[in-house]
Enzyme design. Structure first.
Site, mmCIF file in Angstrom:
data_model
loop_
_atom_site.group_PDB
_atom_site.id
_atom_site.type_symbol
_atom_site.label_atom_id
_atom_site.label_comp_id
_atom_site.label_asym_id
_atom_site.label_seq_id
_atom_site.Cartn_x
_atom_site.Cartn_y
_atom_site.Cartn_z
ATOM 1 N N LYS A 14 -0.573 -9.513 3.545
ATOM 2 C CA LYS A 14 0.144 -8.944 4.687
ATOM 3 C C LYS A 14 -0.795 -8.051 5.479
ATOM 4 O O LYS A 14 -1.530 -7.244 4.902
ATOM 5 C CB LYS A 14 1.367 -8.153 4.220
ATOM 6 C CG LYS A 14 2.170 -7.522 5.369
ATOM 7 C CD LYS A 14 3.553 -7.085 4.930
ATOM 8 C CE LYS A 14 3.550 -5.867 4.042
ATOM 9 N NZ LYS A 14 3.108 -4.634 4.759
ATOM 10 N N GLU B 229 -0.999 -5.450 9.015
ATOM 11 C CA GLU B 229 -0.205 -4.656 9.949
ATOM 12 C C GLU B 229 -0.838 -4.676 11.331
ATOM 13 O O GLU B 229 -2.058 -4.554 11.464
ATOM 14 C CB GLU B 229 -0.105 -3.204 9.477
ATOM 15 C CG GLU B 229 0.631 -3.020 8.165
ATOM 16 C CD GLU B 229 0.791 -1.547 7.809
ATOM 17 O OE1 GLU B 229 0.528 -0.681 8.678
ATOM 18 O OE2 GLU B 229 1.182 -1.252 6.667
ATOM 19 N N ASP C 241 0.833 -1.201 0.000
ATOM 20 C CA ASP C 241 0.000 0.000 0.000
ATOM 21 C C ASP C 241 0.870 1.255 0.000
ATOM 22 O O ASP C 241 0.364 2.375 -0.092
ATOM 23 C CB ASP C 241 -1.001 0.003 1.149
ATOM 24 C CG ASP C 241 -0.368 -0.120 2.523
ATOM 25 O OD1 ASP C 241 0.876 -0.160 2.615
ATOM 26 O OD2 ASP C 241 -1.124 -0.182 3.516
ATOM 27 N N SER C 242 2.191 1.061 0.024
ATOM 28 C CA SER C 242 3.128 2.161 -0.211
ATOM 29 C C SER C 242 2.882 2.822 -1.561
ATOM 30 O O SER C 242 3.320 3.955 -1.797
ATOM 31 C CB SER C 242 4.574 1.651 -0.146
ATOM 32 O OG SER C 242 4.750 0.512 -0.980
ATOM 33 N N GLU D 46 9.576 -3.741 10.686
ATOM 34 C CA GLU D 46 9.975 -2.446 10.130
ATOM 35 C C GLU D 46 10.432 -1.505 11.228
ATOM 36 O O GLU D 46 9.740 -1.331 12.238
ATOM 37 C CB GLU D 46 8.818 -1.804 9.351
ATOM 38 C CG GLU D 46 9.173 -0.447 8.767
ATOM 39 C CD GLU D 46 8.134 0.104 7.804
ATOM 40 O OE1 GLU D 46 8.326 1.242 7.327
ATOM 41 O OE2 GLU D 46 7.137 -0.592 7.519
ATOM 42 N N ASP E 127 -0.535 -6.302 0.356
ATOM 43 C CA ASP E 127 -1.011 -5.646 1.571
ATOM 44 C C ASP E 127 -2.528 -5.595 1.626
ATOM 45 O O ASP E 127 -3.182 -5.242 0.629
ATOM 46 C CB ASP E 127 -0.510 -4.201 1.624
ATOM 47 C CG ASP E 127 0.867 -4.066 2.232
ATOM 48 O OD1 ASP E 127 1.277 -4.961 2.990
ATOM 49 O OD2 ASP E 127 1.532 -3.055 1.954
#
Length: 266
Positions: free
Chosen positions: A112, A114, A45-46, A181, A84
């Site tokens: 993924k 978070e 999602d970057s 991270e 993501d």
């Protein structure tokens, strides 16, 4: 390279060979990363920041993620595609299943998420239904407003102890991989040793099982001009993007990247 699977990544961890991962958002770069030997393509999602120009990842939708996953799939032949789940896409268990299905149907091999221990139920639910999950811990960009910015996590002993415990719990819940991270290098090394699943680092030192960078960062491309400490510009000294990608793979495999200067202390 042969097709990369979770079994491949687990074998690399057991052999002590570093895993290479880069973000990827389209077919052309997927093909280029394949040619360079990148084992995991993270459709992150970057993209909200490096492609869309937002100041965070929060505006990205599941539909946008699925679009880019499908684009990467069309250019990919060998790498494992990790996608993501964007902001609030896993707010409920029902949403988690629905949105994960969209990404898997678009071509992802793994999703993924978070967070921390609260992810356990979602991870268990997905794993039981055949969806491999990577748990993203430490600095979680979707929580930037709670964290107060993009800051190193796990520097005090209470945070470090909790992160170690959460990593083990998420593995037990069914996580097939961890991504750490902006975590102190020593803590990342401890977590990597404490779990049996592969651990990928970004700003987490050199002792994780593998490394990931944002594609645009490692090619020296930035809208803001701000370069995170953990980034190296692999275009420097290279005559092509393809050479830069190969240099990244080579340096990660040889454990020359990341260096001490790319990590954080407690």
């Amino acid at each position: 390279m042969p097709a990369i699977t979770l079994t491949t990544l687990q074998s690399l961890k057991q052999k002590g060979e570093k895993i290479t991962m880069l973000t990827c958002y389209d077919a052309t770069f997927a093909h280029a990363c394949n040619e360079a030997g990148v084992e995991v393509l993270l459709v992150g999602d970057s993209l909200g920041m490096v492609l869309q120009g937002h100041d965070s990842t929060l505006p990205v939708t599941t539909a946008e993620m699925a679009y880019h996953v499908a684009s990467v799939k069309r250019g990919n032949s060998d790498a494992l595609i990790l996608a993501d789940l964007p902001f609030m896409a896993n707010a409920t268990l029902e949403q988690t299943m629905t949105n994960s299905a969209l990404l898997m149907q678009a071509g992802a091999h793994m999703v993924k998420v978070e967070g921390a221990l609260w992810l356990a139920d979602s991870i268990r639910l997905l794993a039981e239904r055949g969806v491999p999950v990577c748990a993203h811990m430490g600095l979680t960009p979707q929580a930037v407003n709670i964290l107060g910015g993009y800051k190193v996590q796990g520097r005090n002993e209470n945070q470090a102890r909790q992160m170690r415990a959460d990593a083990i719990s998420l593995e037990q819940a069914g996580a097939a991989m961890l991504l750490l991270e902006c975590v102190p290098s020593e803590l990342a090394a401890e977590i990597t040793q404490a779990v049996k699943i592969p651990v990928i680092g970004i700003g987490a030192g050199s002792d994780t099982d593998g490394q990931v960078l944002v594609l645009h960062d490692m090619l020296g491309l930035s809208i803001s001009g701000r370069v995170p400490k953990f980034v190296k510009n692999f275009m420097q000294g290279q005559d092509s993007i393809q050479s830069a990608l190969k240099a990244y793979v080579s340096e990660v495999k040889a454990t020359t990247f990341p260096g001490i200067e790319h990590g954080f202390s407690a």
